[in-house]
Write an enzyme that holds these catalytic residues in place. Structure first.
Site, PDB file in Angstrom:
ATOM      1  N   HIS A 326      30.054 -67.715  36.273  1.00 29.11           N
ATOM      2  CA  HIS A 326      30.010 -68.396  34.977  1.00 29.11           C
ATOM      3  C   HIS A 326      31.035 -67.736  34.066  1.00 29.11           C
ATOM      4  CE1 HIS A 326      25.621 -69.607  35.983  1.00 29.11           C
ATOM      5  NE2 HIS A 326      26.492 -70.506  36.398  1.00 29.11           N
ATOM      6  N   GLU A 329      30.460 -65.785  30.650  1.00 24.72           N
ATOM      7  CA  GLU A 329      29.565 -64.635  30.631  1.00 24.72           C
ATOM      8  C   GLU A 329      30.367 -63.364  30.925  1.00 24.72           C
ATOM      9  OE1 GLU A 329      25.858 -67.473  32.051  1.00 24.72           O
ATOM     10  OE2 GLU A 329      26.606 -65.944  33.432  1.00 24.72           O
ATOM     11  N   HIS A 422      25.616 -61.714  35.682  1.00 18.58           N
ATOM     12  CA  HIS A 422      25.640 -62.829  34.722  1.00 18.58           C
ATOM     13  C   HIS A 422      25.378 -62.349  33.300  1.00 18.58           C
ATOM     14  CE1 HIS A 422      25.442 -66.456  37.436  1.00 18.58           C
ATOM     15  NE2 HIS A 422      25.299 -65.461  38.292  1.00 18.58           N
ATOM     16  N   GLU A 494      21.032 -60.457  35.042  1.00 11.48           N
ATOM     17  CA  GLU A 494      21.253 -61.082  33.737  1.00 11.48           C
ATOM     18  C   GLU A 494      21.376 -59.995  32.687  1.00 11.48           C
ATOM     19  OE1 GLU A 494      21.690 -64.204  33.169  1.00 11.48           O
ATOM     20  OE2 GLU A 494      20.771 -65.320  34.825  1.00 11.48           O
TER      21      GLU A 494
HETATM   22 ZN   LIG Z   1      25.196 -67.123  34.456  1.00 10.74          ZN
END
Ligand SMILES: [Zn+2]
Length: 774
Positions: A326, A329, A422, A494
């Site tokens: 992504h 990010e 992420h 995350e």
């Molecule tokens: Zn992500």
């Protein structure tokens, strides 16, 4: 032509065992495709380097094409842009919406010809209109409208070839005035919830402050509000982020961003420094994994130390890390940088990790998205982390090749851990998503690494925010696909765009250094996780069982039911108390873009017709050959079985060899002399070695621990992830198990699962359908 020579060559190895290991390892991935031609003058390869005496100790030259972009001159490969993208050199003007509904081609420097002039011209030195720009790497401002003297309304460019995914922002303003309050409002954000409502501030960078005071990015802004935009186009709800700011200088150049930017060029500069470093380049090999859709290089790093023998090299386990699938990010890149800084350092723990593991690292999975300033998608206009099962190698090259690389790695050795980095926009702290394991033998084992990490980084990492449920909508994520391929410890990491709610870092925004430290903590936790002294592991497991037991009690109490959990409590049907809470920061898969649907259909048809293909009629000769072959079959089978059995023995020994490897290597390092082969094959040292190894592991670790609050095996620090400090209400349900669906065999080879639903609904969702609406 020379059968004798042929056989000789097959058995040849490179004189340096490490070179030999690296050669064989990388050959496995398709590098060095030509057969290795050593000293034969007839068969000399230009890949071999000879010393002065010629033909003595030949070494392998780095593959030339692969290294062309990091030549000795140190020039970087220029980022390739979609041809409809304008890219500034020095001129300044406002951005215009891109044309085209899907990606067609790219070139260095983007759109050809003179790029558009300024939409605003300053009328003299008194004119204080701000000048906006974002046509640079990772920039994504589409429009800035002056609505009052010092007030601007900003529209972000959606991810290219989509009409959504606005979240990331990065732009430049010039012609600032100090002692005035400006207001900026981004008007087309799409997420209903945001950390901007609970104290998060945007990032600002002042060029003059950087030049004069060496100040970098900092959190700035007052009167920050996040709210629903009243203008409704009937289809989508938009959200606004507004903030005020006072610039520190007159006539300054300032930047604003959602998070600390980390561009493709930043990565290339870093990798160039590694490639040029005479020590790091010894144990970190840089290769091209593939090219992205726009033709940018996706890098693959292989990091490991030389092993004393090929046998020990083969016994090493692997760790796979990746980031920036992504693109918006950028948190992920900073954690990755922290990891690389540490693992490439000369710290004793880093050396130990390189001794026991082969690290496979893909530091930027989606370079195109990073370059154009996307938040979530690749140039296919789709979230790559929903397409890890794809059969479309050409349309999703970065993830297809990553999966393929891991598949081959699994054939070669055990992969102990997979982790994809992420950023998270709705929750604070750092946490992991994993996959519940249903095998009783390894029950709760997937939670040990996250729990250990929370003990090693108690001020940043929240175990309570971790989630291990495998949701149907996440089947296409890297984490679930790798788990189904057989990696038990398969995670998505995350990290918040905001800050911490834990311990001494409570209510403080994360800095770049905080994120980088997580990269170190991953390394540190790996050592705890693999410590031959299993105390920490078993204590964590016991704690996990206790936590789960408490959760079960709580659940049953809430329902007013009695439950006797003594004895066989772990056999309780966990689906009864299964949580349906999704902690994720994601959207559903969009399926495939319309222009790719036909390709999938064709591919599927090809696969079907291949299966159904009638056997062509055979000639008599072919029939005779087949008959002969069938007659020989039983013999072949016997030999196969025998070789299977022969292979079984080394597999069974793997565990002990693994630690033996450590011991041998460390002791050789301590003695500061090279071990001879006979010494290594001497045997009879196994039992005492493991305990010795434990000591060595501890030694290095204890040094580290003395510097930080530390790991306490008895875990009294459970309060560090105290739920009272947690803001997320769903955190209490995070320990609950869910049942894992039966594993799919060869899941990666199956056709795209999202095809048919998308076909039904694509008219309303695909980019083509929405052209002209926005
Ligand atoms: Zn992500």
């Amino acid at each position: 032509m020379f059968p004798a020579l042929e056989t000789e060559r097959k058995q040849e190895t490179l004189p340096d065992p490490y070179e030999d290991f690296m050669y064989r390892h990388l050959q496995y991935y398709g590098y060095f495709k030509d057969s290795l031609m050593l000293s034969s003058p007839l068969l000399r390869s230009r890949q071999l380097l000879f010393d002065e005496l010629d033909q003595v100790n030949p070494r392998l030259r780095e593959p030339r094409e692969l290294f062309a972009f990091f030549s000795s001159k140190g020039t970087l490969q220029a980022p390739r842009w979609p041809i409809e993208c304008e890219v500034i050199k020095e001129s300044i003007h406002h951005i215009v919406p891109t044309e085209g509904s899907y990606f067609t081609s790219s070139r260095v420097g983007g759109k050809r010809g003179i790029i558009k002039e300024l939409a605003v011209t300053l009328e003299g030195p008194e004119d204080d209109t701000l000048l906006f720009e974002s046509r640079f790497e990772s920039g994504n401002l589409q429009k800035a409208v002056q609505v009052d003297t010092y007030e601007y309304e900003l529209t972000l460019r959606t991810d290219l070839y989509t009409n959504k995914h606005t979240q990331w922002f990065y732009f430049r303003v010039q012609n600032t005035r100090k002692d005035v309050t400006y207001r900026f409002t981004i008007v087309n954000l799409l997420k209903p919830k945001s950390l901007y409502t609970v104290g998060m501030k945007p990032l600002m960078y002042s060029q003059l402050d950087a030049n004069i005071y060496n100040i970098g990015w900092r959190r700035e802004g007052n009167e920050i509000k996040y709210y629903k935009n009243n203008t409704d186009n009937g289809q989508q709800s938009f959200y606004c982020l507004t903030w005020t700011i006072q610039f520190p200088h007159d006539q300054d150049t300032c930047f604003f961003a959602h998070f600390y930017p980390y561009t493709y060029t930043d990565l290339q500069c870093y990798l160039l420094s590694v490639a040029k470093n005479p020590i790091q380049s010894q144990f970190c090999k840089l290769r091209t994994l593939c090219r992205s859709l726009a033709g940018n290089t996706v890098y693959l790093l292989t990091i490991t130390n030389p092993s004393p023998t090929p046998h020990e090299a083969a016994a090493k386990k692997a760790v796979v890390l990746s980031a920036r699938v992504h693109p918006g990010e950028s948190n992920a890149s900073w954690i990755m940088k922290g990891f690389l800084d540490f693992i490439l350092s000369n710290s004793p723990d880093a050396q130990l990790l390189r001794d026991i593991f082969v690290f496979k690292v893909v530091p930027m999975l989606n370079p195109d998205g990073v370059i154009v300033g996307n938040y979530r998608c690749s140039l296919a206009g789709r979230d790559l982390n929903r397409h890890y099962k794809t059969i479309l190698k050409e349309s999703f090259p970065c993830i297809w090749h990553t999966r393929n690389m891991i598949k081959r790695l699994l054939e070669e050795r055990e992969v102990l851990l997979y982790c994809d980095f992420h950023g998270h926009s709705r929750k604070n702290n750092i946490f992991l998503y994993g996959c519940n394991n249903n095998d009783r033998k390894y029950w709760l084992h997937e939670r040990v690494f996250p729990l250990m990490l929370s003990k090693n980084a108690p001020d940043k990492f929240s175990f309570h925010s971790c989630n291990f449920k495998v949701q149907k909508c996440k089947e296409g994520t890297g984490r679930v696909v790798m788990w189904r391929m057989g990696i038990l410890n398969s995670y998505t990491m995350e990290s918040t765009f905001s800050g911490s709610t834990l311990g001494s870092k409570r209510n403080i925004h994360f800095t770049i250094e905080d994120l980088k430290s997580l990269g170190y903590h991953v390394c540190d936790t790996l050592l705890d996780f693999c410590d031959p002294d299993k105390t920490k592991f078993t204590q964590c497991l016991a704690e996990l069982k206790e936590l789960l037991q408490q959760e079960i009690h709580k659940k049953f109490n809430e329902r007013g039911e009695e439950v006797n959990l003594e004895g066989s409590w772990s056999d309780i049907s966990l689906s009864d108390i299964e949580s349906s809470t999704s902690g994720s920061d994601s959207s559903l898969s969009d399926g495939l873009p319309v222009h790719l649907l036909n390709i999938v259909d064709e591919l599927n048809q090809k696969m079907m017709s291949k299966k159904k293909k009638k056997k062509p009629l055979q000639t008599r000769k072919q029939r005779n050959e087949l008959h002969q072959k069938n007659k020989l079959m039983p013999e072949f089978k016997l030999t196969e079985d025998a070789s299977d059995r022969a292979e079984l023995a080394p597999t069974l020994q793997k565990q002990s060899t693994f630690y033996k490897t450590l011991e041998n290597f460390r002791s050789s390092a301590m003695k500061n002399e090279k071990l001879s082969l006979s010494e290594l094959n001497g045997g009879e040292r196994s039992t005492s070695m493991d305990s010795k190894m434990t000591l060595i592991l501890r030694k290095n670790k204890e040094k580290m621990q003395s510097k930080r609050p530390g790991f306490t095996p008895s875990c009294p620090q459970r309060g560090s992830t105290d739920s009272s400090q947690e803001s997320a209400p769903e955190s209490s349900q995070n320990f609950l198990c869910s049942f894992r669906p039966a594993p799919l065999e060869n899941v990666v080879e199956q056709p795209e699962l999202t095809i048919s639903p998308c076909k039904l609904h694509c008219a309303s969702r695909c980019p083509q359908a929405s052209v002209g609406q926005r």
